[in-house]
Design a protein around this motif. Structure first.
Motif, PDB file in Angstrom:
ATOM      1  N   LEU A  15      27.196  75.551  -4.872  1.00 55.01           N
ATOM      2  CA  LEU A  15      27.041  74.597  -5.966  1.00 55.01           C
ATOM      3  C   LEU A  15      26.579  75.345  -7.212  1.00 55.01           C
ATOM      4  N   CYS A  16      27.125  74.971  -8.345  1.00 59.97           N
ATOM      5  CA  CYS A  16      26.820  75.661  -9.606  1.00 59.97           C
ATOM      6  C   CYS A  16      26.470  74.645 -10.692  1.00 59.97           C
ATOM      7  N   PRO A  17      25.292  74.051 -10.622  1.00 61.78           N
ATOM      8  CA  PRO A  17      24.935  73.063 -11.649  1.00 61.78           C
ATOM      9  C   PRO A  17      24.845  73.717 -13.022  1.00 61.78           C
ATOM     10  N   LYS A  18      25.158  72.925 -14.064  1.00 60.14           N
ATOM     11  CA  LYS A  18      25.136  73.478 -15.426  1.00 60.14           C
ATOM     12  C   LYS A  18      23.718  73.798 -15.872  1.00 60.14           C
ATOM     13  N   THR A  19      22.747  73.050 -15.373  1.00 59.82           N
ATOM     14  CA  THR A  19      21.335  73.356 -15.597  1.00 59.82           C
ATOM     15  C   THR A  19      20.657  73.275 -14.236  1.00 59.82           C
ATOM     16  N   PRO A  20      19.504  73.931 -14.069  1.00 65.26           N
ATOM     17  CA  PRO A  20      18.838  73.861 -12.774  1.00 65.26           C
ATOM     18  C   PRO A  20      18.665  72.406 -12.314  1.00 65.26           C
ATOM     19  N   LEU A  21      18.915  72.192 -11.047  1.00 68.35           N
ATOM     20  CA  LEU A  21      18.866  70.849 -10.461  1.00 68.35           C
ATOM     21  C   LEU A  21      17.637  70.733  -9.563  1.00 68.35           C
ATOM     22  N   ARG A  22      16.856  69.702  -9.794  1.00 66.38           N
ATOM     23  CA  ARG A  22      15.660  69.503  -8.960  1.00 66.38           C
ATOM     24  C   ARG A  22      16.076  69.198  -7.529  1.00 66.38           C
ATOM     25  N   ASP A  25      16.671  65.584  -6.635  1.00 69.19           N
ATOM     26  CA  ASP A  25      17.930  65.035  -7.122  1.00 69.19           C
ATOM     27  C   ASP A  25      19.099  65.462  -6.234  1.00 69.19           C
ATOM     28  N   LEU A  26      19.112  66.726  -5.818  1.00 66.48           N
ATOM     29  CA  LEU A  26      20.171  67.202  -4.937  1.00 66.48           C
ATOM     30  C   LEU A  26      20.078  66.516  -3.579  1.00 66.48           C
ATOM     31  N   SER A  27      18.889  66.334  -3.073  1.00 63.65           N
ATOM     32  CA  SER A  27      18.709  65.631  -1.799  1.00 63.65           C
ATOM     33  C   SER A  27      19.279  64.218  -1.871  1.00 63.65           C
ATOM     34  N   SER A  28      19.063  63.552  -3.000  1.00 62.70           N
ATOM     35  CA  SER A  28      19.599  62.205  -3.195  1.00 62.70           C
ATOM     36  C   SER A  28      21.130  62.218  -3.235  1.00 62.70           C
ATOM     37  N   LEU A  29      21.707  63.182  -3.945  1.00 60.69           N
ATOM     38  CA  LEU A  29      23.167  63.303  -4.007  1.00 60.69           C
ATOM     39  C   LEU A  29      23.754  63.542  -2.617  1.00 60.69           C
ATOM     40  N   LEU A  30      23.100  64.396  -1.829  1.00 70.36           N
ATOM     41  CA  LEU A  30      23.597  64.708  -0.485  1.00 70.36           C
ATOM     42  C   LEU A  30      23.420  63.536   0.472  1.00 70.36           C
ATOM     43  N   THR A  31      22.348  62.785   0.305  1.00 66.76           N
ATOM     44  CA  THR A  31      22.160  61.583   1.115  1.00 66.76           C
ATOM     45  C   THR A  31      23.298  60.610   0.862  1.00 66.76           C
ATOM     46  N   ASP A  32      23.661  60.426  -0.406  1.00 68.23           N
ATOM     47  CA  ASP A  32      24.788  59.546  -0.743  1.00 68.23           C
ATOM     48  C   ASP A  32      26.096  60.078  -0.159  1.00 68.23           C
ATOM     49  N   LEU A  33      26.300  61.388  -0.250  1.00 66.83           N
ATOM     50  CA  LEU A  33      27.501  62.006   0.315  1.00 66.83           C
ATOM     51  C   LEU A  33      27.628  61.704   1.806  1.00 66.83           C
ATOM     52  N   LEU A 114      34.117  64.108  -4.519  1.00 68.85           N
ATOM     53  CA  LEU A 114      33.322  63.179  -5.345  1.00 68.85           C
ATOM     54  C   LEU A 114      31.977  63.799  -5.716  1.00 68.85           C
ATOM     55  N   LEU A 115      31.344  64.444  -4.763  1.00 74.52           N
ATOM     56  CA  LEU A 115      30.065  65.098  -5.035  1.00 74.52           C
ATOM     57  C   LEU A 115      30.242  66.157  -6.117  1.00 74.52           C
ATOM     58  N   LEU A 116      31.263  66.983  -5.976  1.00 75.43           N
ATOM     59  CA  LEU A 116      31.457  68.091  -6.911  1.00 75.43           C
ATOM     60  C   LEU A 116      31.833  67.621  -8.311  1.00 75.43           C
ATOM     61  N   ARG A 117      32.302  66.392  -8.446  1.00 69.18           N
ATOM     62  CA  ARG A 117      32.621  65.835  -9.754  1.00 69.18           C
ATOM     63  C   ARG A 117      31.393  65.281 -10.474  1.00 69.18           C
ATOM     64  N   ASP A 118      30.271  65.168  -9.763  1.00 71.25           N
ATOM     65  CA  ASP A 118      29.055  64.664 -10.408  1.00 71.25           C
ATOM     66  C   ASP A 118      28.715  65.533 -11.605  1.00 71.25           C
ATOM     67  N   ARG A 120      26.080  66.421 -12.947  1.00 71.97           N
ATOM     68  CA  ARG A 120      24.961  67.367 -12.764  1.00 71.97           C
ATOM     69  C   ARG A 120      25.408  68.629 -12.043  1.00 71.97           C
ATOM     70  N   LEU A 121      26.557  68.575 -11.383  1.00 70.25           N
ATOM     71  CA  LEU A 121      27.027  69.752 -10.642  1.00 70.25           C
ATOM     72  C   LEU A 121      28.187  70.454 -11.331  1.00 70.25           C
ATOM     73  N   GLN A 122      28.530  70.004 -12.501  1.00 71.20           N
ATOM     74  CA  GLN A 122      29.616  70.636 -13.256  1.00 71.20           C
ATOM     75  C   GLN A 122      29.053  71.879 -13.959  1.00 71.20           C
ATOM     76  N   GLY A 123      29.519  73.053 -13.545  1.00 73.07           N
ATOM     77  CA  GLY A 123      29.015  74.323 -14.084  1.00 73.07           C
ATOM     78  C   GLY A 123      29.609  74.711 -15.391  1.00 73.07           C
TER      79      GLY A 123
END
Length: 123
Positions: A15-22, A25-33, A114-118, A120-123
């Motif tokens: 994963l290559c977020p454009k800014t550091p990801l807390r 927040d990532l845990s929440s995204l993965l839970t949804d995934l 879908l996750l990678l299109r978020d 926050r994860l767009q590098g």
């Protein structure tokens, strides 16, 4: 006794977020995934196997697991929620029975996309 084949689908993504990801927040995204994947493969309200994810960066990690739709168990390293992740590695695996491997792969890949299109994860 009849045997039913299990199908394992695994994916690894950097994963290559454009800014550091807390971490929280990532845990929440993965839970949804994982919830979405579980909904896509459940049979009459049951996940016929398990879905797991492990995200790591350095010593920080979160491990997620699902065996029932709507319920994702999350375990994290100390301080993961407050971590600022710059390039975490994601391992995702679905080991399921009674569902064709092609279907499992399709559900996993669609939801991973879908996750990678978020944003926050767009590098």
């Amino acid at each position: 006794m009849s045997e039913t084949a299990s199908h394992a689908v695994a994916r690894e993504v950097q994963l290559c977020p454009k800014t550091p990801l807390r971490g929280e927040d990532l845990s929440s995204l993965l839970t949804d995934l994982i919830r979405r994947i579980a909904e896509g493969v459940n049979l009459r309200g049951v996940v016929p196997g398990h879905i797991k994810a492990l995200v790591t960066e350095g010593d920080a990690y979160a491990a997620l697991s699902c065996t029932r739709p709507g319920q994702v168990d999350v375990q994290t390293s100390e301080g993961f929620a407050r971590s600022n992740l710059r390039a975490p590695n994601l391992l995702l695996a679905a080991v399921l029975t009674l569902i064709p491997e092609e279907r499992v792969a399709c559900v996993v890949d669609e939801n991973l996309e879908l996750l990678l299109r978020d944003r926050r994860l767009q590098g």
